[in-house]
Design a protein around this motif. Structure first.
Motif, mmCIF file in Angstrom:
data_model
loop_
_atom_site.group_PDB
_atom_site.id
_atom_site.type_symbol
_atom_site.label_atom_id
_atom_site.label_comp_id
_atom_site.label_asym_id
_atom_site.label_seq_id
_atom_site.Cartn_x
_atom_site.Cartn_y
_atom_site.Cartn_z
ATOM 1 N N ASP A 81 0.828 -1.210 0.000
ATOM 2 C CA ASP A 81 0.000 0.000 0.000
ATOM 3 C C ASP A 81 0.862 1.259 0.000
ATOM 4 O OD1 ASP A 81 0.886 -0.546 2.573
ATOM 5 O OD2 ASP A 81 -0.979 0.041 3.558
ATOM 6 N N ILE A 82 1.997 1.220 0.693
ATOM 7 C CA ILE A 82 2.906 2.370 0.673
ATOM 8 C C ILE A 82 3.525 2.518 -0.710
ATOM 9 C CG2 ILE A 82 4.984 3.387 1.672
ATOM 10 C CD1 ILE A 82 4.389 1.941 4.248
ATOM 11 N N ALA A 83 3.913 1.399 -1.310
ATOM 12 C CA ALA A 83 4.460 1.437 -2.668
ATOM 13 C C ALA A 83 3.447 2.029 -3.638
ATOM 14 C CB ALA A 83 4.867 0.033 -3.110
ATOM 15 N N SER A 84 2.188 1.670 -3.478
ATOM 16 C CA SER A 84 1.137 2.185 -4.360
ATOM 17 C C SER A 84 0.967 3.687 -4.180
ATOM 18 C CB SER A 84 -0.182 1.466 -4.062
ATOM 19 O OG SER A 84 -1.220 1.956 -4.886
ATOM 20 N N MET A 85 1.034 4.161 -2.938
ATOM 21 C CA MET A 85 0.948 5.594 -2.689
ATOM 22 C C MET A 85 2.100 6.334 -3.369
ATOM 23 S SD MET A 85 -1.438 7.118 -0.814
ATOM 24 C CE MET A 85 -2.728 6.805 0.394
ATOM 25 N N TYR A 86 3.286 5.781 -3.258
ATOM 26 C CA TYR A 86 4.473 6.392 -3.869
ATOM 27 C C TYR A 86 4.323 6.439 -5.383
ATOM 28 C CZ TYR A 86 9.460 6.929 -5.061
ATOM 29 O OH TYR A 86 10.659 7.361 -5.560
ATOM 30 N N LEU A 141 4.051 9.837 -7.982
ATOM 31 C CA LEU A 141 4.947 10.053 -9.116
ATOM 32 C C LEU A 141 4.192 10.063 -10.440
ATOM 33 C CD1 LEU A 141 8.013 7.857 -8.092
ATOM 34 C CD2 LEU A 141 7.640 10.304 -7.716
ATOM 35 N N LEU A 142 3.172 9.240 -10.552
ATOM 36 C CA LEU A 142 2.381 9.207 -11.782
ATOM 37 C C LEU A 142 1.665 10.535 -11.988
ATOM 38 C CD1 LEU A 142 1.303 7.638 -14.208
ATOM 39 C CD2 LEU A 142 -0.523 6.754 -12.734
ATOM 40 N N SER A 153 -0.242 11.775 -0.812
ATOM 41 C CA SER A 153 0.411 10.479 -1.012
ATOM 42 C C SER A 153 1.822 10.481 -0.454
ATOM 43 C CB SER A 153 0.432 10.130 -2.505
ATOM 44 O OG SER A 153 -0.871 9.917 -2.997
ATOM 45 N N MET A 154 2.579 11.553 -0.733
ATOM 46 C CA MET A 154 3.954 11.610 -0.252
ATOM 47 C C MET A 154 4.012 11.756 1.270
ATOM 48 S SD MET A 154 5.986 10.984 -2.655
ATOM 49 C CE MET A 154 7.418 11.228 -1.602
ATOM 50 N N ARG A 155 3.054 12.476 1.847
ATOM 51 C CA ARG A 155 3.003 12.574 3.306
ATOM 52 C C ARG A 155 2.789 11.192 3.920
ATOM 53 N NH1 ARG A 155 -2.385 14.581 6.012
ATOM 54 N NH2 ARG A 155 -2.860 12.476 5.283
ATOM 55 N N GLU A 156 1.860 10.428 3.354
ATOM 56 C CA GLU A 156 1.597 9.082 3.856
ATOM 57 C C GLU A 156 2.834 8.201 3.722
ATOM 58 O OE1 GLU A 156 -1.354 7.566 5.319
ATOM 59 O OE2 GLU A 156 -1.424 9.712 5.715
ATOM 60 N N VAL A 157 3.505 8.305 2.588
ATOM 61 C CA VAL A 157 4.699 7.502 2.361
ATOM 62 C C VAL A 157 5.753 7.816 3.427
ATOM 63 C CG1 VAL A 157 6.663 7.128 0.813
ATOM 64 C CG2 VAL A 157 4.345 7.189 -0.114
ATOM 65 N N MET A 158 6.019 9.110 3.640
ATOM 66 C CA MET A 158 7.079 9.501 4.568
ATOM 67 C C MET A 158 6.717 9.189 6.012
ATOM 68 S SD MET A 158 8.528 13.015 2.838
ATOM 69 C CE MET A 158 10.108 12.967 3.686
ATOM 70 N N ASN A 159 5.439 9.185 6.332
ATOM 71 C CA ASN A 159 5.018 8.843 7.694
ATOM 72 C C ASN A 159 5.033 7.332 7.926
ATOM 73 O OD1 ASN A 159 4.632 11.413 8.742
ATOM 74 N ND2 ASN A 159 2.491 11.522 8.106
ATOM 75 N N THR A 208 11.544 18.726 -6.106
ATOM 76 C CA THR A 208 12.685 18.935 -5.214
ATOM 77 C C THR A 208 12.469 18.216 -3.887
ATOM 78 O OG1 THR A 208 13.242 21.082 -6.190
ATOM 79 C CG2 THR A 208 14.019 20.665 -3.949
ATOM 80 N N HIS A 209 11.258 18.298 -3.350
ATOM 81 C CA HIS A 209 10.972 17.639 -2.077
ATOM 82 C C HIS A 209 10.829 16.121 -2.253
ATOM 83 C CE1 HIS A 209 10.678 21.143 0.496
ATOM 84 N NE2 HIS A 209 10.035 21.775 -0.463
ATOM 85 N N VAL A 210 10.288 15.686 -3.361
ATOM 86 C CA VAL A 210 10.254 14.240 -3.644
ATOM 87 C C VAL A 210 11.685 13.710 -3.730
ATOM 88 C CG1 VAL A 210 9.660 12.480 -5.351
ATOM 89 C CG2 VAL A 210 8.009 14.275 -4.796
ATOM 90 N N ALA A 211 12.559 14.504 -4.351
ATOM 91 C CA ALA A 211 13.956 14.085 -4.510
ATOM 92 C C ALA A 211 14.664 13.950 -3.169
ATOM 93 C CB ALA A 211 14.703 15.074 -5.400
#
Length: 222
Positions: A25-30, A34-35, A56-62, A183-186
């Motif tokens: 589920d985290i991979a899917s959010m990531y 990006l998509l 999505s990125m907030r969920e991934v990082m958390n 930049t923040h995704v990077a």
């Protein structure tokens, strides 16, 4: 069907694969973030697109902190959000409470003081715990003041800020650009890629060591 990852660069594909092995589920959010970032927004959907990417990125990082098994301390219960929801019940118990009364000091019942004391301490602990968890993931010594922790938190705060709509509608010129979002995704990509590289290097070393031990045991049993 294997999800399309052609819009990701090599590092992002490596991160996606590592995330999918831990939590799909985290991979899917990531991947979803990006998509969306790889495609321009439909006219009128600019703010919604930014919100979806940042959510999505907030969920991934958390969530990736727990997914990698690096939580530094147990979860605090009840969390501050739950305590805040219970404040109306407190006011119902003390209908005469006037926290906006005149004067530098306002007397309050002990029960009220204890509630606010617990809420403040919980909020402080949650903030510290959040940075400690990031430090546990990114550093060897759990140093929450390390530069990499600061960079992670700043990017996560950026995603948190833009994940939700505000009380006003900002002009398109005030919205973050795709370049700024990238930049923040990077930042996440760079820091997390270092984590998974070290993780899989260690895992491969352990696997090689176990293979050697098993080979020696087989020889000894012949």
């Amino acid at each position: 069907m294997v999800p399309d990852v052609a819009f990701m660069d090599e590092r992002q594909q490596r991160i996606y694969t590592a995330l999918a092995e831990r939590r799909s589920d985290i991979a899917s959010m990531y991947r979803a973030a990006l998509l969306l970032l790889s495609r321009p927004a439909e006219v009128g959907d600019e703010r919604a697109r930014i919100s979806h990417i940042c959510h999505s990125m907030r969920e991934v990082m958390n969530r990736v902190l727990g997914a990698m098994g690096t939580t530094a301390s147990p979860r605090i219960t009840p969390p501050s959000g739950k305590q805040v929801q219970e404040l109306p019940d407190m006011l119902a118990r003390f209908p005469g409470l006037a926290l906006d009364a005149d004067g530098e000091s306002i007397p309050v019942p002990r029960a009220v003081a204890e509630i606010f004391d617990k809420l403040i301490k919980t909020a402080v602990q949650e903030k510290r715990r959040s940075r400690d968890d990031v430090a546990s993931l990114l550093t060897d010594d759990g140093n929450s003041e390390h530069l990499v922790v600061k960079r992670w938190v700043e990017s996560r705060d950026f995603f948190v800020r833009w994940a939700h709509l505000q009380d006003y509608e900002p002009k398109l010129s005030k919205l973050p650009s795709d370049d700024l979002i990238r930049t923040h995704v990077a930042v996440f990509d760079e820091l997390f890629d270092a984590v998974i590289t070290a993780f899989f290097t260690l895992r491969h070393s352990i696997d090689d060591l176990l293979s050697e031990i098993n080979a020696l045991e087989e020889v000894g049993n012949e």
